[in-house]
Design an enzyme around this catalytic site. Structure first.
Site, mmCIF file in Angstrom:
data_model
loop_
_atom_site.group_PDB
_atom_site.id
_atom_site.type_symbol
_atom_site.label_atom_id
_atom_site.label_comp_id
_atom_site.label_asym_id
_atom_site.label_seq_id
_atom_site.Cartn_x
_atom_site.Cartn_y
_atom_site.Cartn_z
ATOM 1 N N LYS A 181 0.982 -1.239 0.177
ATOM 2 C CA LYS A 181 0.068 -0.075 -0.109
ATOM 3 C C LYS A 181 0.992 1.273 -0.090
ATOM 4 O O LYS A 181 0.374 2.443 -0.442
ATOM 5 C CB LYS A 181 -0.988 -0.043 1.125
ATOM 6 C CG LYS A 181 -2.043 -0.745 0.932
ATOM 7 C CD LYS A 181 -3.072 -0.508 1.966
ATOM 8 C CE LYS A 181 -4.407 -1.720 1.781
ATOM 9 N NZ LYS A 181 -4.181 -3.013 2.455
ATOM 10 N N GLU A 203 -10.477 6.607 4.291
ATOM 11 C CA GLU A 203 -10.913 5.575 5.351
ATOM 12 C C GLU A 203 -9.982 4.453 5.315
ATOM 13 O O GLU A 203 -8.867 4.482 4.670
ATOM 14 C CB GLU A 203 -12.187 5.215 4.526
ATOM 15 C CG GLU A 203 -11.974 4.043 3.523
ATOM 16 C CD GLU A 203 -11.027 4.605 2.227
ATOM 17 O OE1 GLU A 203 -11.111 5.811 2.167
ATOM 18 O OE2 GLU A 203 -10.663 3.723 1.655
ATOM 19 N N SER A 257 1.843 -9.533 -0.921
ATOM 20 C CA SER A 257 1.366 -8.430 -0.723
ATOM 21 C C SER A 257 1.953 -7.691 0.566
ATOM 22 O O SER A 257 2.076 -6.320 0.621
ATOM 23 C CB SER A 257 0.019 -8.160 -0.819
ATOM 24 O OG SER A 257 -0.823 -9.058 -0.193
HETATM 25 C C1 LIG Z 1 -5.053 -3.958 1.880
HETATM 26 C C2 LIG Z 1 -4.239 -5.323 1.961
HETATM 27 C C3 LIG Z 1 -4.680 -6.289 0.592
HETATM 28 C C4 LIG Z 1 -5.890 -5.958 -0.176
HETATM 29 O O1 LIG Z 1 -5.903 -4.796 -1.012
HETATM 30 P P1 LIG Z 1 -5.851 -4.796 -2.556
HETATM 31 O O2 LIG Z 1 -6.318 -3.491 -3.000
HETATM 32 O O3 LIG Z 1 -6.832 -5.937 -3.045
HETATM 33 O O4 LIG Z 1 -4.409 -5.359 -2.956
HETATM 34 C C5 LIG Z 1 -3.815 -7.357 0.338
HETATM 35 N N1 LIG Z 1 -2.977 -7.655 0.832
HETATM 36 C C6 LIG Z 1 -2.344 -6.854 1.975
HETATM 37 C C7 LIG Z 1 -1.081 -6.975 2.835
HETATM 38 C C8 LIG Z 1 -2.986 -5.680 2.171
HETATM 39 O O5 LIG Z 1 -2.662 -4.630 3.244
#
Ligand SMILES: *Cc1c(COP(=O)(O)O)cnc(C)c1O
Length: 401
Positions: free
Chosen positions: A97, A119, A385
Site C-alpha cells: 500500500k 478511510e 502483498s
Molecule cells: C490491503 C491489503 C490487501 C488488499 O488490498 P488490494 O487492494 O486488494 O491489494 C492485500 N494484502 C495486504 C497485505 C493488504 O494490506
C-alpha cells in the site's frame, strides 16, 4: 506517426470506463474536484520531476525494487512449477500500500493541498497514508469504524504516533463501509484544501487509474527480474483480490503478454451471504462507492455484509478493471477459504521462514494447489502483498499457540 496499438494497458477510456465498468457516480459538487484531480494527475504522470521524486522515494524510502525470490524449499516440497514470490512484504510499513500512498501524497502536495484524508478498515491503508503524510509534511485524517478501532489497536496507535488524526465512526455497522461514507462526507466539505486518498483501485474515476498506475511498478520490476533470472516470461501471475490493487499492480505489465493472470478472492467460511467476500465470484452488476462494478448486494442494491479472515480482503465491491478483465476472459478469478489461507500462512512460515499477511496467504493457498498440478518447467509469480506481523495475535489465539 506511430499508430497506437490497442492495449489493455491504455484503459480506462476518457470517461473512466473499463468496458461497461468504472465511471464516476458522485454527488454534483464532487464532479469538478474529481476532474481537477484527474487533470493534475495526468500532468504529473508526464512530468519528469514528479516521476523522479516518486521513484526516488520508492527506492530510498520504501526500499524498492522489492526482491523476486525463488521459493526453492516450497517448490521442491510441492514438486511442481517453480514458485517466485514478489516480496512486497519487505517494503517499509510491510505491504504494497505504501506504493500508492506515496504517489497520492505527492500528488496532494503538488496540488497545493494541506491534508490527506482517507478511510481505513483494518488500519493498513491508514498507517501507509499516515506514513506518507509524515514524510511529506502533510496533515492526515483517517476515518475508522469504532468496531475496527477496538479490533486493530496496534494500527490505531501507529497512526497516532505518525501524527495522524483518527476519527471514530459510530454510524451503521461501524466498519469499513461506514468509514468510507464518513470520510467522503468530510471531503465534500473540504475538497478545496484536502486530498481524498483512496486505498485501492476502487472508487470513482480517476482513482482506480491513479492507484493502478502507482502500483504498476510491482509488475514492471517483476517482469525485468524474471527475464533476468529465467530468460522467459512466467506462465502464471497471481495475486489476492480485495479491492484489487496489489493484484493489478502485478498484472498490469503482463496484460498484453501470453501469461495467465489469476486473482484469488476470499471464500471465507462458505458461499452464503455474509460468509465470504468473493465479489467477482458471487457479485452482480451494481454501483458502490462511486463506481460501476461487481457488487455483493441485495436486490435493493445495498451492499451485503461480508466476511474474510483477512480484513484487507473484506470488501463487498472490487476495482472496475478486475470486473472488466474477468468479463472479457483476460483474467481468471478463483477462491481460497479462511482455513486454506491459515494453512498456507503456516506452511510458508515453516517451509520458507516467511510469515505472510493473511491476505497474501490466500494467494499462496491457491498457488500451493496449482503448483502441484504443473510441470517443473512452468513458472509462477505470486504477489506476497504484505507481511504477517499484524496477524500473529489473531492466528495464535485461533490455533491456541
Ligand atoms: C490491503 C491489503 C490487501 C488488499 O488490498 P488490494 O487492494 O486488494 O491489494 C492485500 N494484502 C495486504 C497485505 C493488504 O494490506
Amino acid at each position: 506517426m506511430k499508430t497506437k496499438i490497442k492495449s489493455l494497458k491504455n484503459l480506462p477510456d476518457k470517461d473512466g470506463y473499463y468496458g461497461k465498468f468504472g465511471g464516476s457516480f458522485v454527488p454534483d459538487q464532487l464532479i469538478k474536484p474529481l476532474k481537477e484531480i484527474e487533470q493534475e494527475y495526468l500532468k504529473a504522470k508526464d512530468n519528469v520531476e514528479f516521476q523522479k521524486e516518486y521513484l526516488n522515494l520508492l527506492k530510498d524510502y520504501v526500499g524498492r525494487p522489492s526482491p523476486l525470490y525463488f521459493a526453492k524449499n516450497l517448490t521442491e516440497k510441492l514438486g511442481g512449477a517453480k514458485i517466485y514470490l514478489k516480496r512486497e512484504d519487505l517494503n517499509h510499513t510491510g505491504a504494497h500500500k505504501i506504493n500508492h500512498c506515496i504517489g497520492e501524497a505527492l500528488l496532494a502536495k503538488r496540488m497545493g493541498k494541506k491534508k490527506v484524508l482517507a478511510e481505513t478498515g483494518a488500519g493498513q491503508h491508514g498507517v501507509a497514508l499516515a506514513t506518507a503524510a509524515a514524510l511529506l509534511g502533510l496533515e492526515c485524517e483517517i476515518h475508522m469504524g469504532s468496531i475496527d478501532i477496538e479490533k486493530e489497536r496496534p494500527n490505531v496507535i501507529r497512526m497516532k504516533l505518525l501524527g495522524a488524526k483518527v476519527v471514530e465512526v459510530n454510524t451503521g455497522g461501524k466498519c469499513l463501509k461506514d468509514a468510507v461514507d464518513s470520510a467522503f462526507g468530510v471531503f465534500m466539505k473540504e475538497y478545496k484544501t484536502t486530498f481524498f486518498a483512496i486505498g485501492s483501485v476502487v472508487g470513482p474515476h480517476p482513482y482506480p487509474m491513479i492507484v493502478r498506475d502507482f502500483q504498476s511498478i510491482v509488475g514492471r520490476e517483476a517482469k525485468e527480474q524474471i527475464l533476468k533470472k529465467e530468460r522467459k516470461l512466467p506462465d502464471y501471475v497471481i495475486g489476492c483480490v480485495g479491492g484489487g490493487s496489489n493484484a493489478m499492480g502485478l498484472f498490469h505489465e503482463f496484460l498484453d503478454d501470453k501469461v495467465k493472470l489469476i486473482g484469488v478472492e476470499p471464500s471465507g467460511i462458505g458461499s452464503k451471504i455474509g460468509e465470504h467476500a468473493a465479489t467477482i465470484s458471487y457479485g452482480t452488476n451494481g454501483v458502490i462507492h462511486g463506481m460501476k462494478t461487481l457488487v455483493l448486494q441485495n436486490n435493493k442494491g445495498e451492499p451485503n455484509s461480508v466476511h474474510s479472515v483477512a480484513s484487507g480482503l473484506d470488501y463487498p465491491g472490487v476495482g472496475p478493471i478486475h470486473a472488466y478483465v474477468k468479463d472479457i476472459g483476460r483474467a481468471e478469478y478463483v477462491t481460497a477459504s479462511d482455513d486454506e489461507a491459515i494453512k498456507a500462512f503456516l506452511e510458508l512460515s515453516r517451509v520458507e521462514g516467511i510469515i505472510p499477511a493473511l491476505e497474501s496467504a490466500h494467494a499462496m493457498a491457491y498457488v500451493m494447489k496449482l503448483a502441484t498440478t504443473l510441470d517443473k518447467n512452468k513458472i509462477i509469480i505470486v504477489n506476497l502483498s504484505g507481511r504477517g506481523d499484524k496477524d500473529i495475535e489473531y492466528v495464535s489465539k485461533l490455533l491456541k499457540i
